[in-house]
Design a protein around this motif. Structure first.
Motif, short mmCIF file in Angstrom:
data_model
loop_
_atom_site.label_atom_id
_atom_site.label_comp_id
_atom_site.label_asym_id
_atom_site.label_seq_id
_atom_site.Cartn_x
_atom_site.Cartn_y
_atom_site.Cartn_z
N ILE A 140 6.76 -12.61 5.68
CA ILE A 140 7.85 -12.15 4.82
C ILE A 140 8.53 -10.98 5.52
CG2 ILE A 140 6.45 -10.50 3.47
CD1 ILE A 140 8.07 -11.59 0.98
N ALA A 141 9.85 -10.91 5.37
CA ALA A 141 10.62 -9.83 5.98
C ALA A 141 11.45 -9.15 4.91
CB ALA A 141 11.53 -10.38 7.08
N HIS A 142 11.69 -7.87 5.07
CA HIS A 142 12.52 -7.12 4.13
C HIS A 142 13.63 -6.40 4.91
CE1 HIS A 142 8.77 -4.81 4.97
NE2 HIS A 142 9.65 -3.90 5.38
N THR A 143 14.82 -6.38 4.30
CA THR A 143 15.97 -5.72 4.89
C THR A 143 16.44 -4.65 3.92
OG1 THR A 143 16.60 -7.79 5.95
CG2 THR A 143 18.29 -6.07 5.83
N LEU A 144 16.48 -3.41 4.39
CA LEU A 144 16.87 -2.28 3.55
C LEU A 144 18.10 -1.61 4.15
CD1 LEU A 144 13.80 -2.78 2.94
CD2 LEU A 144 13.63 -0.36 2.49
N ASP A 172 23.87 3.38 -3.31
CA ASP A 172 24.36 2.64 -2.15
C ASP A 172 23.23 1.90 -1.44
OD1 ASP A 172 22.98 4.66 -0.78
OD2 ASP A 172 24.60 5.03 0.65
N GLU A 173 22.01 1.97 -2.01
CA GLU A 173 20.87 1.30 -1.41
C GLU A 173 20.99 -0.21 -1.59
OE1 GLU A 173 19.39 5.15 -3.35
OE2 GLU A 173 20.58 3.46 -4.00
N THR A 174 20.55 -0.96 -0.58
CA THR A 174 20.53 -2.43 -0.66
C THR A 174 19.15 -2.92 -0.22
OG1 THR A 174 21.43 -2.67 1.57
CG2 THR A 174 23.01 -2.67 -0.27
N TYR A 175 18.71 -3.99 -0.86
CA TYR A 175 17.37 -4.53 -0.58
C TYR A 175 17.43 -6.05 -0.61
CZ TYR A 175 16.18 0.19 -2.14
OH TYR A 175 16.11 1.55 -2.31
N ALA A 176 16.76 -6.67 0.35
CA ALA A 176 16.63 -8.12 0.35
C ALA A 176 15.31 -8.49 1.00
CB ALA A 176 17.79 -8.77 1.12
N ILE A 177 14.77 -9.61 0.58
CA ILE A 177 13.57 -10.15 1.23
C ILE A 177 13.85 -11.60 1.59
CG2 ILE A 177 11.92 -8.64 0.08
CD1 ILE A 177 11.19 -11.13 -1.62
N LYS A 178 13.10 -12.10 2.57
CA LYS A 178 13.19 -13.50 2.95
C LYS A 178 11.88 -13.92 3.57
CE LYS A 178 15.41 -12.28 7.30
NZ LYS A 178 16.67 -12.32 8.03
N LEU A 179 11.59 -15.19 3.43
CA LEU A 179 10.44 -15.76 4.10
C LEU A 179 10.90 -16.28 5.45
CD1 LEU A 179 9.05 -17.72 1.05
CD2 LEU A 179 8.27 -15.52 1.93
N GLN A 180 10.00 -16.26 6.42
CA GLN A 180 10.32 -16.77 7.75
C GLN A 180 9.18 -17.66 8.21
OE1 GLN A 180 10.89 -12.98 9.84
NE2 GLN A 180 13.11 -13.37 9.82
N VAL A 181 9.54 -18.78 8.87
CA VAL A 181 8.55 -19.65 9.49
C VAL A 181 8.91 -19.79 10.96
CG1 VAL A 181 7.86 -20.92 7.41
CG2 VAL A 181 9.82 -21.72 8.75
N CYS A 182 7.90 -20.09 11.78
CA CYS A 182 8.10 -20.16 13.22
C CYS A 182 6.91 -20.91 13.83
CB CYS A 182 8.18 -18.74 13.79
SG CYS A 182 8.71 -18.65 15.51
N ASN A 183 7.09 -21.46 15.03
CA ASN A 183 5.96 -22.06 15.73
C ASN A 183 5.40 -21.14 16.80
OD1 ASN A 183 5.24 -24.47 14.45
ND2 ASN A 183 7.08 -25.47 15.23
N ALA A 217 0.81 -1.21 0.00
CA ALA A 217 0.00 0.00 0.00
C ALA A 217 0.85 1.26 0.00
CB ALA A 217 -0.95 0.00 1.20
N SER A 218 2.04 1.16 0.55
CA SER A 218 2.97 2.30 0.51
C SER A 218 4.39 1.76 0.51
CB SER A 218 2.75 3.23 1.71
OG SER A 218 3.00 2.54 2.91
N ALA A 219 5.31 2.61 0.15
CA ALA A 219 6.71 2.20 0.10
C ALA A 219 7.23 1.91 1.50
CB ALA A 219 7.55 3.30 -0.55
N VAL A 220 8.11 0.92 1.61
CA VAL A 220 8.80 0.67 2.88
C VAL A 220 10.16 1.36 2.80
CG1 VAL A 220 7.58 -1.45 3.46
CG2 VAL A 220 9.64 -1.59 2.10
N THR A 221 10.58 1.94 3.91
CA THR A 221 11.82 2.71 3.93
C THR A 221 12.78 2.23 5.01
OG1 THR A 221 10.77 4.38 5.33
CG2 THR A 221 10.72 4.77 2.94
#
Length: 140
Positions: A120-124, A69-80, A18-22
Motif C-alpha cells: 500500500i502507498a500513501h500520497t500526502l 490545504d492538506e491532501t491525502y490519498a492511498i493506493k494499492l500496488q502490485v508488482c513482480n 504505529a505512528s502518523a505518516v507525514t
C-alpha cells in the motif's frame, strides 16, 4: 480492525499505523516497508490468485485538516519485482478526507498477468500533513 466482517491476519497486514505518516511513502510494519509475497507471478504463473472476496481494509484513525490545504490519498500496488523498481501497477486509488473504515476490493491479476507482490502507498500534500491509518489484506 475488522468491524466490516472481514478476517484479520497479522501476516497480511500492510501498514501498522504505529505512528502518523507525514510524507508520501509506503505502508510499514515496525518502521520497515511492508511487501506481501502472494506467490507465483508472471503471465504463465501457477501461483495463487487472490479470491474474488479479497479486500484491503483501511482504518483511518487520524487525519489533519486544520490548515485546509492538506491532501491525502492511498493506493494499492502490485508488482513482480519485490523491490517495486519497475513494472508497478497501481490499483484502487482513493482520496481520503476523514477518519473511518473502508474496504478496497483487490486482485493480483491484471490484464491476464498475476502479480506476486503487493503493498500500500500513501500520497500526502499540503502544509504539514499528518495521517494515521492501518491496512490489511482480508477475505470477506
Amino acid at each position: 480492525m475488522s468491524s466490516k466482517n472481514v478476517i484479520f491476519d497479522a501476516e497480511t497486514q500492510l501498514h501498522d499505523g504505529a505512528s502518523a505518516v507525514t510524507e508520501t511513502g509506503v505502508g510499514t510494519i515496525a518502521t520497515v516497508a511492508k511487501v506481501l509475497d502472494l506467490g507465483g507471478g508472471g503471465s504463465a504463473s501457477v501461483g495463487p490468485q487472490l479470491p474474488r472476496e479479497a479486500v484491503v481494509e483501511v482504518d483511518v484513525t487520524a487525519i489533519k485538516t486544520s490548515i485546509a490545504d492538506e491532501t491525502y490519498a492511498i493506493k494499492l500496488q502490485v508488482c513482480n519485482a519485490s523491490n517495486f523498481a519497475s513494472g508497478v501497477v497501481d490499483l484502487n486509488a482513493r482520496v481520503l478526507t476523514a477518519t473511518g473504515k473502508f474496504l478496497l476490493p483487490v486482485t493480483n491479476e491484471v490484464n491476464g498477468t498475476r502479480y506476486r507482490y503487493m503493498r500500500i502507498a500513501h500520497t500526502l500534500g499540503g502544509t504539514l500533513p499528518s495521517l494515521t491509518y492501518t491496512a490489511g489484506l482480508s477475505v470477506r
